[in-house]
Motif scaffolding. Structure first.
Motif, PDB file in Angstrom:
ATOM      1  N   ARG A 104       1.862 -20.395 -44.223  1.00  0.00           N
ATOM      2  CA  ARG A 104       1.131 -19.233 -44.752  1.00  0.00           C
ATOM      3  C   ARG A 104       0.135 -19.659 -45.825  1.00  0.00           C
ATOM      4  NH1 ARG A 104       6.469 -15.952 -45.307  1.00  0.00           N
ATOM      5  NH2 ARG A 104       6.776 -15.398 -43.131  1.00  0.00           N
ATOM      6  N   GLY A 105      -1.105 -19.252 -45.636  1.00  0.00           N
ATOM      7  CA  GLY A 105      -2.149 -19.598 -46.595  1.00  0.00           C
ATOM      8  C   GLY A 105      -2.752 -20.969 -46.376  1.00  0.00           C
ATOM      9  N   GLY A 106      -2.278 -21.700 -45.366  1.00  0.00           N
ATOM     10  CA  GLY A 106      -2.783 -23.046 -45.120  1.00  0.00           C
ATOM     11  C   GLY A 106      -3.888 -23.083 -44.072  1.00  0.00           C
ATOM     12  N   ALA A 107      -4.196 -24.279 -43.622  1.00  0.00           N
ATOM     13  CA  ALA A 107      -5.262 -24.498 -42.650  1.00  0.00           C
ATOM     14  C   ALA A 107      -4.745 -24.330 -41.230  1.00  0.00           C
ATOM     15  CB  ALA A 107      -5.828 -25.907 -42.828  1.00  0.00           C
ATOM     16  N   VAL A 108      -5.667 -24.125 -40.295  1.00  0.00           N
ATOM     17  CA  VAL A 108      -5.347 -24.101 -38.868  1.00  0.00           C
ATOM     18  C   VAL A 108      -5.833 -25.405 -38.258  1.00  0.00           C
ATOM     19  CG1 VAL A 108      -5.743 -22.965 -36.645  1.00  0.00           C
ATOM     20  CG2 VAL A 108      -5.484 -21.594 -38.730  1.00  0.00           C
ATOM     21  N   TYR A 109      -4.939 -26.093 -37.555  1.00  0.00           N
ATOM     22  CA  TYR A 109      -5.280 -27.368 -36.913  1.00  0.00           C
ATOM     23  C   TYR A 109      -5.203 -27.178 -35.408  1.00  0.00           C
ATOM     24  CZ  TYR A 109      -5.349 -32.415 -36.014  1.00  0.00           C
ATOM     25  OH  TYR A 109      -5.688 -33.682 -35.580  1.00  0.00           O
ATOM     26  N   HIS A 110      -6.265 -27.543 -34.695  1.00  0.00           N
ATOM     27  CA  HIS A 110      -6.317 -27.420 -33.239  1.00  0.00           C
ATOM     28  C   HIS A 110      -5.965 -28.754 -32.594  1.00  0.00           C
ATOM     29  CE1 HIS A 110      -8.286 -23.418 -32.788  1.00  0.00           C
ATOM     30  NE2 HIS A 110      -8.591 -23.660 -34.062  1.00  0.00           N
ATOM     31  N   VAL A 111      -4.903 -28.752 -31.775  1.00  0.00           N
ATOM     32  CA  VAL A 111      -4.582 -29.928 -30.967  1.00  0.00           C
ATOM     33  C   VAL A 111      -5.481 -29.871 -29.732  1.00  0.00           C
ATOM     34  CG1 VAL A 111      -2.816 -31.083 -29.584  1.00  0.00           C
ATOM     35  CG2 VAL A 111      -2.229 -30.099 -31.811  1.00  0.00           C
ATOM     36  N   THR A 112      -6.338 -30.886 -29.584  1.00  0.00           N
ATOM     37  CA  THR A 112      -7.341 -30.888 -28.524  1.00  0.00           C
ATOM     38  C   THR A 112      -7.150 -32.014 -27.519  1.00  0.00           C
ATOM     39  OG1 THR A 112      -8.808 -32.201 -29.937  1.00  0.00           O
ATOM     40  CG2 THR A 112      -9.061 -29.789 -30.017  1.00  0.00           C
ATOM     41  N   THR A 113      -6.117 -32.838 -27.719  1.00  0.00           N
ATOM     42  CA  THR A 113      -5.864 -33.950 -26.818  1.00  0.00           C
ATOM     43  C   THR A 113      -4.360 -34.131 -26.635  1.00  0.00           C
ATOM     44  OG1 THR A 113      -6.176 -36.336 -26.445  1.00  0.00           O
ATOM     45  CG2 THR A 113      -5.950 -35.622 -28.735  1.00  0.00           C
ATOM     46  N   LEU A 114      -3.961 -34.656 -25.497  1.00  0.00           N
ATOM     47  CA  LEU A 114      -2.557 -34.977 -25.248  1.00  0.00           C
ATOM     48  C   LEU A 114      -2.238 -36.418 -25.632  1.00  0.00           C
ATOM     49  CD1 LEU A 114      -2.116 -33.199 -21.790  1.00  0.00           C
ATOM     50  CD2 LEU A 114      -1.368 -32.381 -24.047  1.00  0.00           C
ATOM     51  N   ALA A 115      -3.215 -37.132 -26.181  1.00  0.00           N
ATOM     52  CA  ALA A 115      -2.997 -38.519 -26.604  1.00  0.00           C
ATOM     53  C   ALA A 115      -1.918 -38.583 -27.679  1.00  0.00           C
ATOM     54  CB  ALA A 115      -4.305 -39.111 -27.131  1.00  0.00           C
ATOM     55  N   ASP A 116      -1.266 -39.736 -27.778  1.00  0.00           N
ATOM     56  CA  ASP A 116      -0.193 -39.914 -28.753  1.00  0.00           C
ATOM     57  C   ASP A 116      -0.698 -39.854 -30.189  1.00  0.00           C
ATOM     58  OD1 ASP A 116       2.508 -40.843 -29.706  1.00  0.00           O
ATOM     59  OD2 ASP A 116       1.307 -42.563 -30.329  1.00  0.00           O
ATOM     60  N   VAL A 138      -2.149 -25.055 -33.556  1.00  0.00           N
ATOM     61  CA  VAL A 138      -2.381 -24.356 -32.304  1.00  0.00           C
ATOM     62  C   VAL A 138      -2.843 -25.367 -31.259  1.00  0.00           C
ATOM     63  CG1 VAL A 138      -2.896 -22.155 -33.430  1.00  0.00           C
ATOM     64  CG2 VAL A 138      -4.765 -23.738 -32.905  1.00  0.00           C
ATOM     65  N   PHE A 139      -2.620 -25.031 -30.000  1.00  0.00           N
ATOM     66  CA  PHE A 139      -2.868 -25.975 -28.914  1.00  0.00           C
ATOM     67  C   PHE A 139      -3.993 -25.468 -28.014  1.00  0.00           C
ATOM     68  CE2 PHE A 139       1.383 -26.674 -30.418  1.00  0.00           C
ATOM     69  CZ  PHE A 139       1.538 -28.054 -30.377  1.00  0.00           C
ATOM     70  N   ASP A 140      -5.063 -26.243 -27.941  1.00  0.00           N
ATOM     71  CA  ASP A 140      -6.155 -25.935 -27.020  1.00  0.00           C
ATOM     72  C   ASP A 140      -5.921 -26.573 -25.661  1.00  0.00           C
ATOM     73  OD1 ASP A 140      -7.224 -24.723 -29.252  1.00  0.00           O
ATOM     74  OD2 ASP A 140      -8.783 -26.229 -29.579  1.00  0.00           O
ATOM     75  N   VAL A 141      -4.904 -27.418 -25.562  1.00  0.00           N
ATOM     76  CA  VAL A 141      -4.558 -28.102 -24.318  1.00  0.00           C
ATOM     77  C   VAL A 141      -3.092 -27.827 -24.000  1.00  0.00           C
ATOM     78  CG1 VAL A 141      -6.271 -29.938 -24.572  1.00  0.00           C
ATOM     79  CG2 VAL A 141      -4.014 -30.217 -25.606  1.00  0.00           C
ATOM     80  N   GLY A 142      -2.744 -27.981 -22.739  1.00  0.00           N
ATOM     81  CA  GLY A 142      -1.352 -27.891 -22.315  1.00  0.00           C
ATOM     82  C   GLY A 142      -1.018 -29.116 -21.487  1.00  0.00           C
ATOM     83  N   GLY A 143       0.269 -29.473 -21.467  1.00  0.00           N
ATOM     84  CA  GLY A 143       0.671 -30.623 -20.677  1.00  0.00           C
ATOM     85  C   GLY A 143       1.681 -31.486 -21.402  1.00  0.00           C
ATOM     86  N   LEU A 144       1.666 -32.778 -21.095  1.00  0.00           N
ATOM     87  CA  LEU A 144       2.661 -33.733 -21.566  1.00  0.00           C
ATOM     88  C   LEU A 144       2.093 -34.638 -22.650  1.00  0.00           C
ATOM     89  CD1 LEU A 144       5.559 -34.889 -20.988  1.00  0.00           C
ATOM     90  CD2 LEU A 144       4.444 -36.470 -19.415  1.00  0.00           C
ATOM     91  N   VAL A 145       2.698 -34.608 -23.836  1.00  0.00           N
ATOM     92  CA  VAL A 145       2.362 -35.540 -24.911  1.00  0.00           C
ATOM     93  C   VAL A 145       3.354 -36.691 -24.820  1.00  0.00           C
ATOM     94  CG1 VAL A 145       2.188 -35.869 -27.410  1.00  0.00           C
ATOM     95  CG2 VAL A 145       1.499 -33.683 -26.393  1.00  0.00           C
ATOM     96  N   ARG A 146       2.882 -37.883 -24.502  1.00  0.00           N
ATOM     97  CA  ARG A 146       3.743 -39.066 -24.359  1.00  0.00           C
ATOM     98  C   ARG A 146       3.757 -39.845 -25.671  1.00  0.00           C
ATOM     99  NH1 ARG A 146       5.234 -40.657 -19.189  1.00  0.00           N
ATOM    100  NH2 ARG A 146       4.304 -39.412 -17.522  1.00  0.00           N
ATOM    101  N   LEU A 147       4.890 -39.784 -26.373  1.00  0.00           N
ATOM    102  CA  LEU A 147       5.018 -40.480 -27.651  1.00  0.00           C
ATOM    103  C   LEU A 147       5.245 -41.968 -27.432  1.00  0.00           C
ATOM    104  CD1 LEU A 147       7.356 -38.025 -29.608  1.00  0.00           C
ATOM    105  CD2 LEU A 147       4.847 -38.097 -29.611  1.00  0.00           C
ATOM    106  N   GLN A 148       4.580 -42.788 -28.236  1.00  0.00           N
ATOM    107  CA  GLN A 148       4.779 -44.232 -28.205  1.00  0.00           C
ATOM    108  C   GLN A 148       5.745 -44.692 -29.294  1.00  0.00           C
ATOM    109  OE1 GLN A 148       3.330 -45.928 -25.625  1.00  0.00           O
ATOM    110  NE2 GLN A 148       2.723 -43.844 -25.061  1.00  0.00           N
ATOM    111  N   SER A 149       6.073 -43.800 -30.218  1.00  0.00           N
ATOM    112  CA  SER A 149       7.001 -44.084 -31.318  1.00  0.00           C
ATOM    113  C   SER A 149       7.505 -42.739 -31.839  1.00  0.00           C
ATOM    114  CB  SER A 149       6.291 -44.873 -32.424  1.00  0.00           C
ATOM    115  OG  SER A 149       5.213 -44.120 -32.950  1.00  0.00           O
ATOM    116  N   PRO A 150       8.565 -42.752 -32.676  1.00  0.00           N
ATOM    117  CA  PRO A 150       9.071 -41.466 -33.203  1.00  0.00           C
ATOM    118  C   PRO A 150       7.984 -40.681 -33.923  1.00  0.00           C
ATOM    119  CG  PRO A 150      10.630 -43.226 -33.656  1.00  0.00           C
ATOM    120  CD  PRO A 150       9.381 -43.886 -33.122  1.00  0.00           C
ATOM    121  N   LEU A 151       8.083 -39.365 -33.817  1.00  0.00           N
ATOM    122  CA  LEU A 151       7.137 -38.463 -34.460  1.00  0.00           C
ATOM    123  C   LEU A 151       7.813 -37.842 -35.667  1.00  0.00           C
ATOM    124  CD1 LEU A 151       4.335 -37.067 -34.223  1.00  0.00           C
ATOM    125  CD2 LEU A 151       5.466 -35.304 -32.854  1.00  0.00           C
ATOM    126  N   LEU A 152       7.217 -37.997 -36.848  1.00  0.00           N
ATOM    127  CA  LEU A 152       7.771 -37.455 -38.092  1.00  0.00           C
ATOM    128  C   LEU A 152       6.973 -36.228 -38.492  1.00  0.00           C
ATOM    129  CD1 LEU A 152       8.179 -40.847 -40.007  1.00  0.00           C
ATOM    130  CD2 LEU A 152       9.811 -39.696 -38.500  1.00  0.00           C
TER     131      LEU A 152
END
Length: 198
Positions: free
Chosen positions: A47-59, A77-91
């Protein structure tokens, strides 16, 4: 009023306060979203923060989910749909709203390694799928939460952990998992999750 009627009335009033979040010292606290329930229902997200658009499925890189969750105070928010393939843990950082419901098509699946919400206090996660898989870090849970407070997960699914799937351990408090599916892990000893208080 008889003592028994008074007790019932007091219990009902207490339940109402618990449900609405009203306190004796102020107005009701806003819910994370209208149907939020449980201990994490007051997570503030971004709340009160920025909006970040995910535009790629890249890691990684600009517009990626990894970049989106690297900083606190964002509604993702997501402008793309599909599979995000992680190459390492996501924090995941604190004070985020991961709005998977904004993804087009069949939504977003995060695959390939753990997604850690440890210390991601006041975070809201909705409509995402987490699949760790055989390529993930050995002996790790798919979605671990070892510390932090006020997190809510709604309409998510978690599976294929290399230990457990969804675990809330140690110093994590006020966590809700609602309208969600926790499925099979990858090892014979795997459980849906471990809920371990201090």
């Amino acid at each position: 009023m008889t003592p028994s009627v008074l007790s019932v009335w007091a219990a009902a009033a207490g339940l109402l306060l618990l449900t609405t979040g009203a306190t004796r010292s102020g107005p009701p606290r806003p819910l994370a979203f209208p149907t939020a329930e449980g201990f994490g229902r007051y997570a503030t997200g971004a709340r009160g923060g920025a909006v970040y658009h995910v535009t790629t499925l890249a890691d990684a890189g600009p517009g990626s989910l990894r970049d989106a969750v690297s900083q606190p105070g964002r509604t993702v928010v997501f402008d793309v749909g599909g599979l995000v393939r992680l190459q390492s843990p996501l924090l995941v950082s604190a004070n985020l709203y991961l709005a998977g419901q904004t993804a087009p098509g069949d939504g977003i699946t995060v695959y390939g390694d753990a997604v850690s919400f440890t210390n991601a206090s006041n975070t809201v996660v909705r409509f995402l799928r987490f699949r760790m898989g055989h390529s993930g870090s050995p002996g790790k849970d798919a979605v671990p939460i070892a510390s932090g407070h006020d997190l809510i997960f709604d309409h998510v699914s978690v599976s294929w952990g290399r230990d457990e799937n969804f675990s809330v351990t140690e110093a994590a408090t006020n966590v809700t998992l609602q309208n969600s599916l926790v499925a099979q892990g990858l090892h014979p000893h795997s459980a849906g999750g471990l809920i371990q208080p201090l």
